[in-house]
Design a protein around this motif. Structure first.
Motif, PDB file in Angstrom:
ATOM      1  N   LEU A   1       5.417 -15.248 -20.571  1.00 30.31           N
ATOM      2  CA  LEU A   1       5.660 -16.570 -19.990  1.00 30.31           C
ATOM      3  C   LEU A   1       4.363 -17.183 -19.469  1.00 30.31           C
ATOM      4  CD1 LEU A   1       9.023 -15.976 -18.114  1.00 30.31           C
ATOM      5  CD2 LEU A   1       8.646 -17.508 -20.049  1.00 30.31           C
ATOM      6  N   LEU A   2       3.502 -16.368 -18.878  1.00 26.38           N
ATOM      7  CA  LEU A   2       2.209 -16.867 -18.405  1.00 26.38           C
ATOM      8  C   LEU A   2       1.294 -17.201 -19.571  1.00 26.38           C
ATOM      9  CD1 LEU A   2       1.555 -14.464 -15.386  1.00 26.38           C
ATOM     10  CD2 LEU A   2       2.290 -16.845 -15.311  1.00 26.38           C
ATOM     11  N   ARG A   3       1.365 -16.415 -20.615  1.00 29.73           N
ATOM     12  CA  ARG A   3       0.565 -16.708 -21.810  1.00 29.73           C
ATOM     13  C   ARG A   3       1.040 -18.018 -22.452  1.00 29.73           C
ATOM     14  NH1 ARG A   3       0.914 -11.457 -25.440  1.00 29.73           N
ATOM     15  NH2 ARG A   3      -0.563 -12.650 -26.735  1.00 29.73           N
ATOM     16  N   ALA A   4       2.350 -18.226 -22.479  1.00 30.57           N
ATOM     17  CA  ALA A   4       2.886 -19.476 -23.020  1.00 30.57           C
ATOM     18  C   ALA A   4       2.462 -20.664 -22.159  1.00 30.57           C
ATOM     19  CB  ALA A   4       4.412 -19.403 -23.097  1.00 30.57           C
ATOM     20  N   ALA A   5       2.469 -20.482 -20.830  1.00 31.73           N
ATOM     21  CA  ALA A   5       2.035 -21.555 -19.932  1.00 31.73           C
ATOM     22  C   ALA A   5       0.567 -21.895 -20.172  1.00 31.73           C
ATOM     23  CB  ALA A   5       2.257 -21.145 -18.485  1.00 31.73           C
ATOM     24  N   SER A   6      -0.241 -20.882 -20.463  1.00 29.24           N
ATOM     25  CA  SER A   6      -1.662 -21.116 -20.745  1.00 29.24           C
ATOM     26  C   SER A   6      -1.833 -21.915 -22.024  1.00 29.24           C
ATOM     27  CB  SER A   6      -2.402 -19.773 -20.852  1.00 29.24           C
ATOM     28  OG  SER A   6      -2.293 -19.029 -19.651  1.00 29.24           O
ATOM     29  N   ALA A   7      -1.085 -21.541 -23.058  1.00 28.84           N
ATOM     30  CA  ALA A   7      -1.149 -22.285 -24.324  1.00 28.84           C
ATOM     31  C   ALA A   7      -0.662 -23.720 -24.124  1.00 28.84           C
ATOM     32  CB  ALA A   7      -0.304 -21.582 -25.380  1.00 28.84           C
ATOM     33  N   SER A   8       0.370 -23.885 -23.310  1.00 26.81           N
ATOM     34  CA  SER A   8       0.902 -25.215 -23.033  1.00 26.81           C
ATOM     35  C   SER A   8      -0.154 -26.101 -22.369  1.00 26.81           C
ATOM     36  CB  SER A   8       2.139 -25.101 -22.134  1.00 26.81           C
ATOM     37  OG  SER A   8       2.624 -26.365 -21.762  1.00 26.81           O
ATOM     38  N   ALA A   9      -0.897 -25.525 -21.429  1.00 24.31           N
ATOM     39  CA  ALA A   9      -1.927 -26.296 -20.731  1.00 24.31           C
ATOM     40  C   ALA A   9      -3.033 -26.737 -21.693  1.00 24.31           C
ATOM     41  CB  ALA A   9      -2.517 -25.462 -19.596  1.00 24.31           C
TER      42      ALA A   9
ATOM     43  N   LYS B   1      18.494 -29.532 -17.967  1.00 26.98           N
ATOM     44  CA  LYS B   1      17.233 -29.704 -17.253  1.00 26.98           C
ATOM     45  C   LYS B   1      16.158 -28.848 -17.912  1.00 26.98           C
ATOM     46  CE  LYS B   1      19.460 -32.224 -14.317  1.00 26.98           C
ATOM     47  NZ  LYS B   1      19.332 -33.703 -14.390  1.00 26.98           N
ATOM     48  N   PRO B   2      14.906 -29.333 -17.934  1.00 25.38           N
ATOM     49  CA  PRO B   2      13.825 -28.533 -18.523  1.00 25.38           C
ATOM     50  C   PRO B   2      13.518 -27.317 -17.678  1.00 25.38           C
ATOM     51  CG  PRO B   2      12.933 -30.483 -17.446  1.00 25.38           C
ATOM     52  CD  PRO B   2      14.427 -30.633 -17.434  1.00 25.38           C
ATOM     53  N   THR B   3      13.057 -26.259 -18.324  1.00 20.52           N
ATOM     54  CA  THR B   3      12.641 -25.069 -17.580  1.00 20.52           C
ATOM     55  C   THR B   3      11.354 -25.382 -16.826  1.00 20.52           C
ATOM     56  OG1 THR B   3      11.444 -24.287 -19.534  1.00 20.52           O
ATOM     57  CG2 THR B   3      13.688 -23.483 -19.210  1.00 20.52           C
ATOM     58  N   PRO B   4      11.122 -24.735 -15.675  1.00 20.02           N
ATOM     59  CA  PRO B   4       9.911 -25.006 -14.901  1.00 20.02           C
ATOM     60  C   PRO B   4       8.646 -24.837 -15.745  1.00 20.02           C
ATOM     61  CG  PRO B   4      11.440 -23.656 -13.639  1.00 20.02           C
ATOM     62  CD  PRO B   4      11.987 -23.740 -15.038  1.00 20.02           C
ATOM     63  N   GLY B   5       7.775 -25.820 -15.659  1.00 17.44           N
ATOM     64  CA  GLY B   5       6.523 -25.765 -16.411  1.00 17.44           C
ATOM     65  C   GLY B   5       6.576 -26.499 -17.728  1.00 17.44           C
ATOM     66  N   SER B   6       7.784 -26.839 -18.199  1.00 22.66           N
ATOM     67  CA  SER B   6       7.894 -27.517 -19.486  1.00 22.66           C
ATOM     68  C   SER B   6       8.279 -28.984 -19.339  1.00 22.66           C
ATOM     69  CB  SER B   6       8.930 -26.809 -20.370  1.00 22.66           C
ATOM     70  OG  SER B   6      10.233 -26.931 -19.813  1.00 22.66           O
TER      71      SER B   6
ATOM     72  N   ASP C   1       4.151 -14.230 -32.092  1.00 21.19           N
ATOM     73  CA  ASP C   1       4.843 -12.939 -32.179  1.00 21.19           C
ATOM     74  C   ASP C   1       5.517 -12.557 -30.863  1.00 21.19           C
ATOM     75  OD1 ASP C   1       2.535 -12.539 -30.744  1.00 21.19           O
ATOM     76  OD2 ASP C   1       1.981 -10.653 -31.734  1.00 21.19           O
ATOM     77  N   PHE C   2       5.694 -13.515 -29.967  1.00 22.26           N
ATOM     78  CA  PHE C   2       6.327 -13.237 -28.681  1.00 22.26           C
ATOM     79  C   PHE C   2       7.726 -12.663 -28.880  1.00 22.26           C
ATOM     80  CE2 PHE C   2       3.993 -16.378 -25.631  1.00 22.26           C
ATOM     81  CZ  PHE C   2       2.879 -15.569 -25.685  1.00 22.26           C
ATOM     82  N   THR C   3       8.123 -11.783 -27.966  1.00 17.68           N
ATOM     83  CA  THR C   3       9.472 -11.219 -27.986  1.00 17.68           C
ATOM     84  C   THR C   3      10.342 -11.771 -26.859  1.00 17.68           C
ATOM     85  OG1 THR C   3       8.723  -9.317 -26.668  1.00 17.68           O
ATOM     86  CG2 THR C   3       8.707  -9.091 -29.080  1.00 17.68           C
ATOM     87  N   ASP C   4       9.723 -12.297 -25.799  1.00 22.86           N
ATOM     88  CA  ASP C   4      10.490 -12.915 -24.716  1.00 22.86           C
ATOM     89  C   ASP C   4      11.130 -14.200 -25.233  1.00 22.86           C
ATOM     90  OD1 ASP C   4      10.763 -13.070 -21.484  1.00 22.86           O
ATOM     91  OD2 ASP C   4      10.531 -15.062 -22.354  1.00 22.86           O
ATOM     92  N   GLU C   5      12.440 -14.325 -25.078  1.00 24.80           N
ATOM     93  CA  GLU C   5      13.187 -15.443 -25.652  1.00 24.80           C
ATOM     94  C   GLU C   5      12.698 -16.786 -25.132  1.00 24.80           C
ATOM     95  OE1 GLU C   5      15.924 -17.558 -27.901  1.00 24.80           O
ATOM     96  OE2 GLU C   5      15.323 -15.442 -28.036  1.00 24.80           O
ATOM     97  N   TYR C   6      12.509 -16.888 -23.814  1.00 21.47           N
ATOM     98  CA  TYR C   6      12.104 -18.162 -23.231  1.00 21.47           C
ATOM     99  C   TYR C   6      10.660 -18.505 -23.596  1.00 21.47           C
ATOM    100  CZ  TYR C   6      16.392 -17.756 -20.537  1.00 21.47           C
ATOM    101  OH  TYR C   6      17.710 -17.636 -20.176  1.00 21.47           O
ATOM    102  N   ALA C   7       9.800 -17.494 -23.614  1.00 21.00           N
ATOM    103  CA  ALA C   7       8.395 -17.736 -23.962  1.00 21.00           C
ATOM    104  C   ALA C   7       8.273 -18.183 -25.422  1.00 21.00           C
ATOM    105  CB  ALA C   7       7.566 -16.485 -23.717  1.00 21.00           C
ATOM    106  N   LEU C   8       9.014 -17.542 -26.320  1.00 15.80           N
ATOM    107  CA  LEU C   8       8.948 -17.912 -27.731  1.00 15.80           C
ATOM    108  C   LEU C   8       9.483 -19.320 -27.938  1.00 15.80           C
ATOM    109  CD1 LEU C   8       8.360 -17.288 -30.662  1.00 15.80           C
ATOM    110  CD2 LEU C   8      10.599 -16.169 -30.826  1.00 15.80           C
TER     111      LEU C   8
END
Length: 368
Positions: free
Chosen positions: A95-103, A250-255, A127-134
């Protein structure tokens, strides 16, 4: 909060605890808001980057990213490099890696020098396995495509076709691509392709109200593009799903920045009502109405698919780039004919007749 409450800059830089603590975002925001008055900006960079590199508190990390987007420091390259490393750090939660890519993508919309960095970050996380991060990464790939038209990002969505987020995003992209064709037959084929992806998303997750809304819209457009009557049930279903989505989804926090204002989804309701009404008059010479409906759809699409980067130099809402001159031009001509019908006394009758004949000739020529 201000620097004085914390004992000034020197005290903040001397405290090596806060970059890894839950207050990281608060202190980073304070430094960024005071940047013009800092005596030691290089120390501020080091402290903020230490938090971006090591902080594992998702709320604090996201808070810091929001603060950077609202008040980016002059040398954003140092921030981007640190986030690129965080994206590839397999010891960091996805999730933190996804937030970094998002930024990074967010920065690239404000300044295209970061486009390659954004694309690389998104591809590095598929290749993420976390459902929300992917799901977030797949959304990033779609936004990236809409703004940069990168073939690698659309291919990434197709590789993840079994995921409902990927098939939904690919279907919506298909809708945009359909609008760019140069004749009605090709538009109809493009809409059929888009509907295929959207149905796949709904089949994988029956609760995907966003996919259901777009599927109803696409089926209505397919009907008029094939000169068929669109079912009134389409408009009723879309109204229900769009309203529920507006009220409850509602959007997930950070998105939040990845989405338009929540009321944008409601713009589909009058549009689909109009499309269904047009389809019911297909026994009449109605290509003007079809062209107008397609042009209205295009404008609504750019509104509903907009994002809110919140970066200086970027409008509050940024629309995806869509080049659909054919649809826009024909829609404009159709609107002009309607205007002539509604205002018969504005210009001389002979001039109106000549203008209408010219429009009709242009529509027939362009439609061949």
């Amino acid at each position: 909060m201000d620097l004085a409450l914390f004992g000034g800059e020197t005290a903040i830089y001397a405290d090596h605890f806060w970059p890894n603590s839950p207050v990281f975002g608060d202190v980073a925001e304070m430094l960024l808001d005071s940047w013009q008055d800092l005596d030691q900006p290089s120390e501020a960079y080091d402290s903020i980057m230490a938090g971006l590199r090591d902080n594992s508190d998702r709320d604090a990390f996201q808070h810091a990213l929001e603060a950077i987007a609202a008040a980016p420091p002059p040398d954003l390259a140092r921030i981007v490099v640190t986030l690129e490393k965080r994206v590839r750090d397999e010891h960091t939660h996805e999730l933190l890696r996804a937030a970094s890519a998002s930024a990074i993508l967010r920065f690239s919309i404000a300044d295209d020098q970061w486009q390659s960095s954004a694309e690389a970050a998104i591809r590095a996380t598929e290749d993420f396995t976390d459902e929300y991060a992917l799901a977030m990464i797949l959304r990033l790939a779609s936004v990236g495509w809409e703004h940069f038209r990168s073939a690698t990002l659309i291919a990434m969505l197709e590789r993840h076709a079994a995921h409902p987020q990927a098939s939904y995003e690919r279907g919506v992209i298909g809708l945009a691509l359909a609008m760019e064709h140069e004749n009605l037959a090709d538009i109809a084929l493009g809409l059929t392709e888009a509907a295929k992806w959207l149905r796949r998303s709904v089949s994988a997750d029956a609760e995907r109200r966003d996919a259901i809304v777009y599927l109803q819209l696409t089926e209505a457009l397919m009907a008029i593009s094939n000169h068929q009557r669109a079912s009134r049930d389409i408009a009723i279903k879309l109204r229900e799903e769009a309203t529920i989505r507006y009220l409850w989804d509602k959007p997930t926090p950070g998105s939040e920045w990845l989405l338009p204002p929540p009321e944008a989804v409601l713009q589909w309701i009058p549009l689909v009502d109009a499309i269904v009404s047009v389809s019911e008059r297909l026994t009449e010479p109605s290509w003007d109405d079809i062209a107008m409906s397609l042009a209205l759809m295009l404008r609504t699409y750019t509104s509903v698919r907009s994002v809110q980067p919140g970066m200086p130099g970027v409008e509050r809402v940024v629309h995806p780039a869509i080049d659909a001159a054919f649809v826009q031009e024909r829609g404009f001509l159709a609107l002009l004919t309607q205007w002539l019908d509604a205002h018969p006394d504005i210009i001389e009758a002979d001039d109106a007749r000549t203008l209408r004949e010219n429009i009709g000739r242009r529509l027939r020529t362009e439609g061949k």
